[in-house]
Design a protein around this motif. Structure first.
Motif, PDB file in Angstrom:
ATOM      1  N   GLY A  36     -31.442 -36.480 -11.069  1.00 30.31           N
ATOM      2  CA  GLY A  36     -30.522 -35.306 -11.574  1.00 30.31           C
ATOM      3  C   GLY A  36     -31.481 -34.078 -11.846  1.00 30.31           C
ATOM      4  O   GLY A  36     -31.228 -32.950 -11.347  1.00 30.31           O
ATOM      5  N   GLY A  37     -32.818 -34.302 -12.171  1.00 28.47           N
ATOM      6  CA  GLY A  37     -33.779 -33.104 -12.253  1.00 28.47           C
ATOM      7  C   GLY A  37     -33.751 -32.523 -10.820  1.00 28.47           C
ATOM      8  O   GLY A  37     -34.123 -31.305 -10.768  1.00 28.47           O
ATOM      9  N   LEU A  38     -34.240 -33.445  -9.934  1.00 28.27           N
ATOM     10  CA  LEU A  38     -34.436 -32.743  -8.342  1.00 28.27           C
ATOM     11  C   LEU A  38     -33.012 -32.093  -8.029  1.00 28.27           C
ATOM     12  O   LEU A  38     -33.139 -31.184  -7.321  1.00 28.27           O
ATOM     13  N   ALA A  39     -31.952 -32.620  -8.402  1.00 33.89           N
ATOM     14  CA  ALA A  39     -30.653 -32.208  -7.999  1.00 33.89           C
ATOM     15  C   ALA A  39     -30.443 -30.681  -8.604  1.00 33.89           C
ATOM     16  O   ALA A  39     -30.250 -29.921  -7.988  1.00 33.89           O
ATOM     17  N   CYS A  40     -30.974 -30.439  -9.771  1.00 32.39           N
ATOM     18  CA  CYS A  40     -30.872 -29.249 -10.598  1.00 32.39           C
ATOM     19  C   CYS A  40     -31.827 -28.247  -9.816  1.00 32.39           C
ATOM     20  O   CYS A  40     -31.303 -27.015  -9.372  1.00 32.39           O
ATOM     21  N   ALA A  41     -32.933 -28.707  -9.493  1.00 29.11           N
ATOM     22  CA  ALA A  41     -33.986 -27.898  -8.932  1.00 29.11           C
ATOM     23  C   ALA A  41     -33.576 -27.359  -7.632  1.00 29.11           C
ATOM     24  O   ALA A  41     -33.688 -26.372  -7.199  1.00 29.11           O
ATOM     25  N   GLN A  42     -32.743 -28.395  -6.740  1.00 26.70           N
ATOM     26  CA  GLN A  42     -32.345 -28.146  -5.483  1.00 26.70           C
ATOM     27  C   GLN A  42     -30.997 -27.248  -5.075  1.00 26.70           C
ATOM     28  O   GLN A  42     -30.818 -26.529  -4.390  1.00 26.70           O
ATOM     29  N   PHE A  43     -30.097 -27.674  -6.102  1.00 24.66           N
ATOM     30  CA  PHE A  43     -28.969 -27.442  -5.797  1.00 24.66           C
ATOM     31  C   PHE A  43     -28.119 -26.540  -6.825  1.00 24.66           C
ATOM     32  O   PHE A  43     -26.993 -26.119  -6.878  1.00 24.66           O
ATOM     33  N   LEU A  44     -28.495 -26.481  -7.973  1.00 22.78           N
ATOM     34  CA  LEU A  44     -28.136 -25.694  -8.889  1.00 22.78           C
ATOM     35  C   LEU A  44     -28.097 -24.203  -8.960  1.00 22.78           C
ATOM     36  O   LEU A  44     -29.408 -23.911  -8.533  1.00 22.78           O
ATOM     37  N   PRO A  45     -27.000 -23.579  -8.795  1.00 22.54           N
ATOM     38  CA  PRO A  45     -27.318 -21.995  -8.554  1.00 22.54           C
ATOM     39  C   PRO A  45     -27.899 -21.343 -10.007  1.00 22.54           C
ATOM     40  O   PRO A  45     -27.997 -21.985 -10.909  1.00 22.54           O
ATOM     41  N   VAL A  47     -29.372 -17.214 -17.741  1.00 26.23           N
ATOM     42  CA  VAL A  47     -30.706 -17.004 -18.294  1.00 26.23           C
ATOM     43  C   VAL A  47     -31.771 -17.299 -17.236  1.00 26.23           C
ATOM     44  O   VAL A  47     -31.827 -18.236 -16.668  1.00 26.23           O
ATOM     45  N   GLU A  48     -32.784 -16.353 -17.261  1.00 25.96           N
ATOM     46  CA  GLU A  48     -33.819 -16.585 -16.193  1.00 25.96           C
ATOM     47  C   GLU A  48     -34.593 -18.062 -16.287  1.00 25.96           C
ATOM     48  O   GLU A  48     -35.032 -18.078 -17.487  1.00 25.96           O
ATOM     49  N   HIS A  49     -34.891 -18.620 -15.226  1.00 29.78           N
ATOM     50  CA  HIS A  49     -35.665 -19.891 -15.130  1.00 29.78           C
ATOM     51  C   HIS A  49     -35.092 -20.992 -15.836  1.00 29.78           C
ATOM     52  O   HIS A  49     -35.496 -21.643 -16.185  1.00 29.78           O
ATOM     53  N   LEU A  50     -33.678 -21.025 -16.438  1.00 28.95           N
ATOM     54  CA  LEU A  50     -32.932 -22.162 -17.084  1.00 28.95           C
ATOM     55  C   LEU A  50     -32.926 -23.140 -16.145  1.00 28.95           C
ATOM     56  O   LEU A  50     -33.169 -24.201 -16.571  1.00 28.95           O
ATOM     57  N   ARG A  51     -32.444 -22.980 -15.110  1.00 30.88           N
ATOM     58  CA  ARG A  51     -32.553 -23.905 -13.969  1.00 30.88           C
ATOM     59  C   ARG A  51     -33.676 -24.752 -13.890  1.00 30.88           C
ATOM     60  O   ARG A  51     -33.643 -26.005 -13.862  1.00 30.88           O
ATOM     61  N   GLU A  52     -34.943 -23.997 -13.855  1.00 31.09           N
ATOM     62  CA  GLU A  52     -35.971 -24.803 -13.449  1.00 31.09           C
ATOM     63  C   GLU A  52     -36.493 -25.430 -14.847  1.00 31.09           C
ATOM     64  O   GLU A  52     -37.157 -26.595 -14.787  1.00 31.09           O
ATOM     65  N   VAL A  53     -36.271 -25.068 -15.986  1.00 35.76           N
ATOM     66  CA  VAL A  53     -36.400 -25.594 -17.060  1.00 35.76           C
ATOM     67  C   VAL A  53     -35.555 -26.921 -17.510  1.00 35.76           C
ATOM     68  O   VAL A  53     -36.224 -27.946 -17.800  1.00 35.76           O
ATOM     69  N   ILE A  54     -34.219 -26.734 -16.886  1.00 40.17           N
ATOM     70  CA  ILE A  54     -33.492 -28.085 -17.005  1.00 40.17           C
ATOM     71  C   ILE A  54     -33.818 -29.202 -16.195  1.00 40.17           C
ATOM     72  O   ILE A  54     -34.124 -30.248 -16.459  1.00 40.17           O
ATOM     73  N   ALA A  55     -34.326 -28.666 -14.934  1.00 44.59           N
ATOM     74  CA  ALA A  55     -34.745 -29.614 -13.764  1.00 44.59           C
ATOM     75  C   ALA A  55     -36.325 -30.190 -14.560  1.00 44.59           C
ATOM     76  O   ALA A  55     -36.227 -31.284 -14.510  1.00 44.59           O
ATOM     77  N   ILE A  56     -37.141 -29.253 -14.926  1.00 47.01           N
ATOM     78  CA  ILE A  56     -38.596 -30.083 -15.554  1.00 47.01           C
ATOM     79  C   ILE A  56     -38.278 -30.939 -16.743  1.00 47.01           C
ATOM     80  O   ILE A  56     -38.887 -32.010 -16.672  1.00 47.01           O
ATOM     81  N   LEU A  69     -39.236 -34.817 -16.634  1.00 45.46           N
ATOM     82  CA  LEU A  69     -39.874 -35.460 -17.735  1.00 45.46           C
ATOM     83  C   LEU A  69     -39.419 -36.675 -18.411  1.00 45.46           C
ATOM     84  O   LEU A  69     -40.034 -37.359 -18.881  1.00 45.46           O
ATOM     85  N   LEU A  70     -38.330 -36.185 -19.036  1.00 39.65           N
ATOM     86  CA  LEU A  70     -37.362 -37.325 -19.367  1.00 39.65           C
ATOM     87  C   LEU A  70     -37.320 -38.495 -18.647  1.00 39.65           C
ATOM     88  O   LEU A  70     -37.457 -39.715 -19.338  1.00 39.65           O
ATOM     89  N   GLY A  71     -37.179 -38.353 -17.632  1.00 40.69           N
ATOM     90  CA  GLY A  71     -37.065 -39.591 -16.659  1.00 40.69           C
ATOM     91  C   GLY A  71     -38.257 -40.555 -16.611  1.00 40.69           C
ATOM     92  O   GLY A  71     -38.507 -41.463 -16.871  1.00 40.69           O
ATOM     93  N   GLY A  72     -39.540 -39.730 -16.645  1.00 40.60           N
ATOM     94  CA  GLY A  72     -40.763 -40.309 -16.703  1.00 40.60           C
ATOM     95  C   GLY A  72     -40.969 -40.984 -17.926  1.00 40.60           C
ATOM     96  O   GLY A  72     -41.482 -42.258 -17.927  1.00 40.60           O
ATOM     97  N   VAL A  73     -40.645 -40.222 -19.011  1.00 43.62           N
ATOM     98  CA  VAL A  73     -40.741 -40.891 -20.330  1.00 43.62           C
ATOM     99  C   VAL A  73     -39.979 -42.351 -20.536  1.00 43.62           C
ATOM    100  O   VAL A  73     -40.125 -43.324 -21.071  1.00 43.62           O
ATOM    101  N   GLY A  96     -29.077 -31.329 -23.726  1.00 44.36           N
ATOM    102  CA  GLY A  96     -28.933 -30.763 -22.520  1.00 44.36           C
ATOM    103  C   GLY A  96     -27.619 -30.290 -22.028  1.00 44.36           C
ATOM    104  O   GLY A  96     -27.355 -29.292 -21.216  1.00 44.36           O
ATOM    105  N   ALA A  97     -26.577 -31.197 -22.255  1.00 43.66           N
ATOM    106  CA  ALA A  97     -25.243 -30.878 -21.698  1.00 43.66           C
ATOM    107  C   ALA A  97     -24.724 -29.738 -22.466  1.00 43.66           C
ATOM    108  O   ALA A  97     -24.226 -28.953 -22.042  1.00 43.66           O
ATOM    109  N   LEU A  98     -24.936 -29.653 -23.767  1.00 44.62           N
ATOM    110  CA  LEU A  98     -24.320 -28.379 -24.346  1.00 44.62           C
ATOM    111  C   LEU A  98     -25.061 -27.180 -23.745  1.00 44.62           C
ATOM    112  O   LEU A  98     -24.461 -26.019 -23.696  1.00 44.62           O
ATOM    113  N   LEU A  99     -26.381 -27.204 -23.486  1.00 50.48           N
ATOM    114  CA  LEU A  99     -27.137 -26.055 -23.057  1.00 50.48           C
ATOM    115  C   LEU A  99     -26.343 -25.732 -21.606  1.00 50.48           C
ATOM    116  O   LEU A  99     -26.276 -24.360 -21.475  1.00 50.48           O
ATOM    117  N   LEU A 100     -26.085 -26.704 -20.927  1.00 51.80           N
ATOM    118  CA  LEU A 100     -25.327 -26.241 -19.786  1.00 51.80           C
ATOM    119  C   LEU A 100     -24.065 -25.666 -19.814  1.00 51.80           C
ATOM    120  O   LEU A 100     -23.559 -24.900 -18.949  1.00 51.80           O
TER     121      LEU A 100
END
Length: 128
Positions: free
Chosen positions: A46-55, A59-68, A72-76, A114-118
């Motif tokens: 999902g993080g990779l999909a956000c980084a690649q496909f989310l327009p 909010v500036e850089h929100l897409r990247e913040v969500i992806a990262i 990170l959450l996936g790794g944890v 995260g869902a609320l933020l989106l």
């Protein structure tokens, strides 16, 4: 600490601790571990999909913040899965209480936030 890490990478040492539990419980523990690993992989995907496909979001850089955050959450989640597996296996072998965990509740709250933020970001974009 390093003793705990050894449990992750040296499962052959586990039989020397306590008694061998009923194999059904060990297999159930392993299935739970694999379910957590799948959850971690889904968050990473999902993080990779956000980084690649989310327009770009309003909010500036929100897409990247969500992806990262998802990456990170996936790794944890993956690290937490192996730790919980090892602690549960050890508890079963020693005949002690299974380890409790607040992690599922924390994970659920983080995903909901995260869902609320989106939702807010999509609503802002729809209004503009």
């Amino acid at each position: 600490m390093f003793g705990d890490l050894r449990q992750w990478f040296d499962p052959e040492k586990q039989p020397t601790v306590g008694r061998t539990p009923d194999y059904r419980f060990s297999l159930a523990n392993e299935r739970t571990f694999l379910a957590w690993v799948r959850t971690g992989l889904a968050l990473i995907a999902g993080g990779l999909a956000c980084a690649q496909f989310l327009p770009p979001l309003p909010v500036e850089h929100l897409r990247e913040v969500i992806a990262i955050a998802m990456l990170l959450l996936g790794g944890v989640v993956a690290l937490r899965a192996v730790d919980h597996w090892a602690r549960t296996e050890r508890a079963m072998r020693l005949g002690t209480e299974l380890p409790g965990s607040k992690f599922p509740a924390i994970l659920a709250l983080v995903v909901a936030a995260g869902a609320l933020l989106l939702i807010v970001a999509v609503a802002i974009k729809a209004v503009r």
